[in-house]
Design a protein around this motif. Structure first.
Motif, mmCIF file in Angstrom:
data_model
loop_
_atom_site.group_PDB
_atom_site.id
_atom_site.type_symbol
_atom_site.label_atom_id
_atom_site.label_comp_id
_atom_site.label_asym_id
_atom_site.label_seq_id
_atom_site.Cartn_x
_atom_site.Cartn_y
_atom_site.Cartn_z
ATOM 1 N N GLU A 45 0.837 -1.197 0.000
ATOM 2 C CA GLU A 45 0.000 0.000 0.000
ATOM 3 C C GLU A 45 0.868 1.241 0.000
ATOM 4 O OE1 GLU A 45 -1.344 1.071 4.373
ATOM 5 O OE2 GLU A 45 -1.722 -1.061 3.974
ATOM 6 N N LEU A 46 0.272 2.340 -0.495
ATOM 7 C CA LEU A 46 0.939 3.635 -0.508
ATOM 8 C C LEU A 46 -0.109 4.690 -0.207
ATOM 9 C CD1 LEU A 46 3.457 5.406 -1.120
ATOM 10 C CD2 LEU A 46 2.704 5.434 -3.516
ATOM 11 N N GLY A 47 0.166 5.504 0.795
ATOM 12 C CA GLY A 47 -0.837 6.482 1.208
ATOM 13 C C GLY A 47 -0.244 7.831 1.560
ATOM 14 N N VAL A 48 -1.100 8.841 1.562
ATOM 15 C CA VAL A 48 -0.698 10.177 1.963
ATOM 16 C C VAL A 48 -1.786 10.760 2.854
ATOM 17 C CG1 VAL A 48 -1.717 11.213 -0.120
ATOM 18 C CG2 VAL A 48 0.060 12.454 1.150
ATOM 19 N N GLU A 49 -1.368 11.509 3.863
ATOM 20 C CA GLU A 49 -2.299 12.165 4.786
ATOM 21 C C GLU A 49 -1.933 13.635 4.905
ATOM 22 O OE1 GLU A 49 -3.807 11.998 9.465
ATOM 23 O OE2 GLU A 49 -2.321 10.553 8.704
ATOM 24 N N LYS A 50 -2.974 14.474 4.796
ATOM 25 C CA LYS A 50 -2.785 15.916 4.961
ATOM 26 C C LYS A 50 -3.668 16.385 6.106
ATOM 27 C CE LYS A 50 -1.911 20.305 3.631
ATOM 28 N NZ LYS A 50 -2.583 21.014 4.756
ATOM 29 N N THR A 51 -3.078 17.017 7.113
ATOM 30 C CA THR A 51 -3.839 17.537 8.230
ATOM 31 C C THR A 51 -3.999 19.047 8.086
ATOM 32 O OG1 THR A 51 -1.849 17.828 9.575
ATOM 33 C CG2 THR A 51 -3.018 15.727 9.769
ATOM 34 N N TYR A 52 -5.041 19.575 8.725
ATOM 35 C CA TYR A 52 -5.334 21.004 8.709
ATOM 36 C C TYR A 52 -5.398 21.512 10.147
ATOM 37 C CZ TYR A 52 -6.544 19.974 3.875
ATOM 38 O OH TYR A 52 -6.495 19.551 2.567
ATOM 39 N N GLY A 53 -4.286 21.403 10.832
ATOM 40 C CA GLY A 53 -4.244 21.803 12.225
ATOM 41 C C GLY A 53 -5.254 21.011 13.023
ATOM 42 N N GLU A 54 -6.054 21.704 13.812
ATOM 43 C CA GLU A 54 -7.089 21.049 14.600
ATOM 44 C C GLU A 54 -8.414 20.957 13.855
ATOM 45 O OE1 GLU A 54 -7.450 23.015 18.300
ATOM 46 O OE2 GLU A 54 -5.422 22.508 18.989
ATOM 47 N N ARG A 55 -8.441 21.440 12.620
ATOM 48 C CA ARG A 55 -9.714 21.473 11.893
ATOM 49 C C ARG A 55 -10.039 20.161 11.202
ATOM 50 N NH1 ARG A 55 -11.199 27.081 9.076
ATOM 51 N NH2 ARG A 55 -13.219 26.027 9.305
ATOM 52 N N GLY A 56 -9.019 19.327 10.855
ATOM 53 C CA GLY A 56 -9.349 18.069 10.218
ATOM 54 C C GLY A 56 -8.202 17.467 9.444
ATOM 55 N N PHE A 57 -8.540 16.546 8.546
ATOM 56 C CA PHE A 57 -7.537 15.809 7.777
ATOM 57 C C PHE A 57 -8.188 15.222 6.535
ATOM 58 C CE2 PHE A 57 -9.708 12.642 10.283
ATOM 59 C CZ PHE A 57 -9.838 11.568 9.422
ATOM 60 N N VAL A 58 -7.356 14.818 5.581
ATOM 61 C CA VAL A 58 -7.771 13.985 4.455
ATOM 62 C C VAL A 58 -6.715 12.907 4.276
ATOM 63 C CG1 VAL A 58 -9.143 15.719 3.245
ATOM 64 C CG2 VAL A 58 -6.681 15.531 2.785
ATOM 65 N N LYS A 59 -7.152 11.708 3.874
ATOM 66 C CA LYS A 59 -6.242 10.584 3.638
ATOM 67 C C LYS A 59 -6.600 9.916 2.315
ATOM 68 C CE LYS A 59 -5.734 9.181 8.504
ATOM 69 N NZ LYS A 59 -5.891 8.032 9.445
ATOM 70 N N ALA A 60 -5.577 9.405 1.638
ATOM 71 C CA ALA A 60 -5.775 8.608 0.430
ATOM 72 C C ALA A 60 -4.767 7.465 0.452
ATOM 73 C CB ALA A 60 -5.597 9.452 -0.833
ATOM 74 N N THR A 61 -5.238 6.232 0.208
ATOM 75 C CA THR A 61 -4.362 5.062 0.242
ATOM 76 C C THR A 61 -4.678 4.135 -0.914
ATOM 77 O OG1 THR A 61 -4.263 5.148 2.670
ATOM 78 C CG2 THR A 61 -3.553 3.096 1.611
ATOM 79 N N LEU A 62 -3.669 3.813 -1.710
ATOM 80 C CA LEU A 62 -3.771 2.791 -2.741
ATOM 81 C C LEU A 62 -3.362 1.454 -2.131
ATOM 82 C CD1 LEU A 62 -2.010 4.713 -5.661
ATOM 83 C CD2 LEU A 62 -4.448 4.161 -5.547
ATOM 84 N N PHE A 63 -4.081 0.379 -2.444
ATOM 85 C CA PHE A 63 -3.751 -0.927 -1.871
ATOM 86 C C PHE A 63 -3.842 -2.020 -2.937
ATOM 87 C CE2 PHE A 63 -8.323 -0.344 -1.233
ATOM 88 C CZ PHE A 63 -8.859 -1.561 -1.662
ATOM 89 N N HIS A 64 -3.095 -3.077 -2.731
ATOM 90 C CA HIS A 64 -3.071 -4.221 -3.643
ATOM 91 C C HIS A 64 -2.700 -5.458 -2.823
ATOM 92 C CE1 HIS A 64 -2.411 -6.065 -7.728
ATOM 93 N NE2 HIS A 64 -1.771 -6.952 -6.959
ATOM 94 N N ALA A 65 -3.454 -6.544 -2.990
ATOM 95 C CA ALA A 65 -3.165 -7.802 -2.296
ATOM 96 C C ALA A 65 -3.406 -8.968 -3.237
ATOM 97 C CB ALA A 65 -4.044 -7.945 -1.047
ATOM 98 N N GLU A 66 -2.562 -9.993 -3.121
ATOM 99 C CA GLU A 66 -2.708 -11.218 -3.890
ATOM 100 C C GLU A 66 -2.625 -12.417 -2.952
ATOM 101 O OE1 GLU A 66 0.277 -11.350 -6.873
ATOM 102 O OE2 GLU A 66 -0.474 -9.594 -7.971
ATOM 103 N N ILE A 67 -3.512 -13.394 -3.162
ATOM 104 C CA ILE A 67 -3.526 -14.615 -2.356
ATOM 105 C C ILE A 67 -3.459 -15.818 -3.282
ATOM 106 C CG2 ILE A 67 -4.755 -15.950 -0.595
ATOM 107 C CD1 ILE A 67 -6.200 -13.405 0.201
ATOM 108 N N ASP A 68 -2.517 -16.731 -3.027
ATOM 109 C CA ASP A 68 -2.335 -17.942 -3.821
ATOM 110 C C ASP A 68 -2.570 -19.187 -2.960
ATOM 111 O OD1 ASP A 68 -1.550 -16.825 -6.388
ATOM 112 O OD2 ASP A 68 0.281 -16.173 -5.367
ATOM 113 N N ASP A 69 -2.538 -20.359 -3.624
ATOM 114 C CA ASP A 69 -2.726 -21.660 -2.951
ATOM 115 C C ASP A 69 -4.071 -21.709 -2.228
ATOM 116 O OD1 ASP A 69 -0.033 -22.379 -3.671
ATOM 117 O OD2 ASP A 69 0.637 -21.086 -2.036
#
Length: 646
Positions: free
Chosen positions: A465-489
């Motif tokens: 995964e790769l993500g970024v978070e931006k905060t706005y002091g005490e007013r809030g935040f935004v987050k974005a995360t790309l993810f990828h998973a593979e399961i075999d067997d």
């Protein structure tokens, strides 16, 4: 974020589990009602322990701040800003006290969805980033509470209310390097209520609402300079709804929960602690739509306990712990009348703070699991060794390297690893990245039941995964995360397999790779001192060999507002929209699995500085929908309650 929010094979399938292949009709699994004498003994023990811990302590009502630590993201607690993995932390009322179940709250987080075979108490499972319950580890006060007697090891969230819950951490992505098997999709770490103030304190809550649902809970505890003791009890009863659509008979549910925890510092070097988790109850269910049999009832009892001691020697902290978990489910009228599983784990963890920049965690644990469900009897043991390096080369960068080797008595060894990094570009911008391998061991049922194959090997995974978070002091935040998973067997039920000799098929290692990828977005922003906007959106593309995974939403969005109308009067509204869901092949032709929109709203009024009266409405516009084909979900419901701190 704010408030609110099968047919023969079916009869031979262990109750209380989900098959990813579809909605095979299985009864709901409850959890429920402590015996009076046990409650009395534990209450007495709590009072005695509090007398010991508080001896000579100051009783002033002073705040006790442990700081913002994440307990699950590493082998030792880390600051929330220092972890490179994606994690959400819910505390206090936000951990589920404002929802009918904790699962209701979790599904409003990015990357989280659920399926349920009915209303309150019905079998329900969580999915993280498209990966279902068998890929999600769950711990309560450090106790592994996955059901060893199920078709797969997983936790039933259906009756898990917020009674006694103080904190929930949801960790996404493969975490087998820290937690071993099952932790491919993520880990949910639940901590029971703990007192925060010196002296005695507590919280009590009563609630009544739709479907003749009544609940109450209380938590009491005491904290001193040397430790704490806490006791929580909760009770819920509901006439319920009709879980299946072939009859209107309502499926009732009742449950009691109990949590006890304590910790005592003998001195600066030595600490003792422990916890007990108990849940028991009964749920009615519609046994078969083919015979119109609605007479089913299952009783369930769960008991977990953990004791530990910590010793500080120089720069190294040693922790030795023992945990126990037992689940016993009884279905007197079923094909299989009892499901019993047990797990015992002995663990050692060392933490060495070599410098301000370097911390090394290392440990070993030994566990035993047993299943005894009539003809299904089996056991295994597993020895694990693990190590983790936490390294901060600069004030802006935190790195984590973890490695674990599990040696299982049945299938041999499995080695997993994880790398995570957090880069604080500025005081307001953080970039996070993580990559890890994982595995899911075949369950005892998949190996030793009439449909099992002892030669099964673990499923293996790779996720990043790769993500970024931006905060706005005490007013809030935004987050974005790309993810990828593979399961075999992959392990799945194969009607053509003959290894078990059942004549109906067996569990088998089937060809294929499951891939789940997408993006998670979330944020919160104070539009004004009185109004806060929050939201989340997840896009998930989950497939096995190009075929969509069933019951996994491609789009899942939440948006809402929290409002403080006055110093005492507040409210919220939220809207959740789920779209593009594929029902399983076992869902009936007239199933309602698909798009749906749920609106929740609530009001609260602070009667005093420590008492709050509230109203909560779920599914405000009475949406008719299903998350598992053929199983109804509750319509519009309203609840009124009173919560008080003391």
């Amino acid at each position: 974020m704010g408030n609110g929010s099968s047919v023969v094979v079916a009869q031979l399938t262990v109750y209380g589990s989900f098959l990813s292949s579809g909605d095979i009709a299985k009864p709901n699994v409850p959890c429920g009602t402590p015996e009076t004498d046990m409650t009395h003994r534990l209450t007495t023990a709590t009072l005695l322990a509090s007398s010991t811990i508080l001896g000579g302590a100051a009783f002033a009502q002073e705040p006790f701040d442990l700081g913002t630590l994440v307990l699950s993201a590493s082998l030792s607690p880390v600051d929330a800003s220092s972890t490179g993995t994606s994690v959400d932390v819910l505390e206090g009322d936000d951990a589920g006290a404002n929802d009918t179940t904790v699962l209701d709250r979790l599904t409003r987080l990015p990357g989280v969805s659920s399926t349920s075979n009915g209303g309150l108490g019905a079998l329900a499972g969580i999915s993280i980033r498209g990966l279902p319950s068998r890929y999600v580890g769950v711990r309560i006060d450090g106790i592994d509470v996955l059901d060893p007697s199920g078709t797969q090891n997983q936790f039933n969230f259906g009756g898990f209310t917020g009674a006694g819950v103080g904190r929930v951490e949801l960790l996404r992505g493969s975490q087998s390097a820290l937690y071993g098997s099952e932790a491919i999709g993520g880990v949910i770490n639940i901590t029971s209520w703990r007192p925060e103030e010196l002296g005695f304190s507590g919280v009590a809550q009563i609630e009544a609402g739709s479907f003749e649902t009544y609940s109450g809970s209380f938590s009491v505890g005491a904290r001193s300079e040397n430790g704490f003791v806490a006791l929580s009890y909760g009770r819920v009863e509901s006439e319920g709804i009709s879980a299946q659509s072939f009859n209107p008979e309502k499926d009732g549910f009742e449950q009691s929960t109990l949590n006890l925890s304590a910790e005592y510092d003998v001195n600066d070097m030595l600490t003792f602690g422990g916890s007990v988790y108990y849940r028991t109850g009964d749920i009615e269910f519609d046994r078969s739509s083919f015979t119109n049999d609605a007479s089913g009832e299952i009783s369930s009892e769960e008991l977990g306990a953990r004791v530990y001691t910590r010793l500080v020697t120089g720069t190294i902290t040693h922790e030795l712990s023992y945990s126990y978990f037992d689940i016993d489910r009884k279905d007197p009228g079923g094909f299989t009348t009892r499901f019993q599983g047990e797990r015992q784990t002995l663990s050692y963890l060392g933490t060495a703070e070599l410098s301000e920049m370097v911390t090394v965690n290392f440990g070993v644990d030994y566990s035993e699991e047993d299943i005894n469900s009539g003809v299904t009897v089996g056991s295994e043991d597993n020895t694990s060794v693990m190590a983790e390096l936490l390294y901060r080369p600069t004030d802006q960068i935190d790195l984590s390297f973890a490695l674990r080797h599990d040696d299982n008595s049945d299938f041999g060894g499995e080695t997993t690893g994880r790398f995570a990094a957090a880069f604080r570009v500025t005081d307001e911008v953080t970039i996070r990245a993580a990559a890890g391998t994982g595995y899911r061991a075949p369950s005892l049922y998949e190996r030793f039941s009439a449909f099992g194959d002892p030669a099964l090997q673990p499923e293996t995974s790779l996720s990043y995964e790769l993500g970024v978070e931006k905060t706005y002091g005490e007013r809030g935040f935004v987050k974005a995360t790309l993810f990828h998973a593979e399961i075999d067997d992959l392990i799945d039920f194969d009607p053509a397999a003959v290894a078990c000799g059942s004549g109906f098929g067996c569990y088998n290692q089937v060809p294929g790779t499951t891939t789940s990828k997408g993006i998670e977005l979330s944020g919160e922003y104070a539009l004004s001192p009185m109004l806060t906007l929050f939201g989340a959106y997840t896009y998930t593309d989950a497939k096995t060999n190009g075929v969509r995974l069933t019951r996994t939403p491609k789009h899942d969005a939440v948006i809402g507002l929290n409002a403080d109308f006055t110093d005492r009067f507040s409210g919220y509204v939220d809207v959740r929209h789920v779209a593009d869901v594929v029902p399983s092949a076992f869902a009936p032709a007239n199933n309602k699995v698909g798009d749906y929109t749920l609106v929740g709203a609530g009001l609260s009024y602070d009667v005093t500085d420590r008492a709050e009266l509230y109203l909560r409405v779920e599914n405000l516009f009475d949406e008719s929908y299903e998350t598992a084909g053929g199983f109804n979900q509750p319509g519009r419901a309203a609840y009124v309650g009173l919560r008080a701190n003391f």
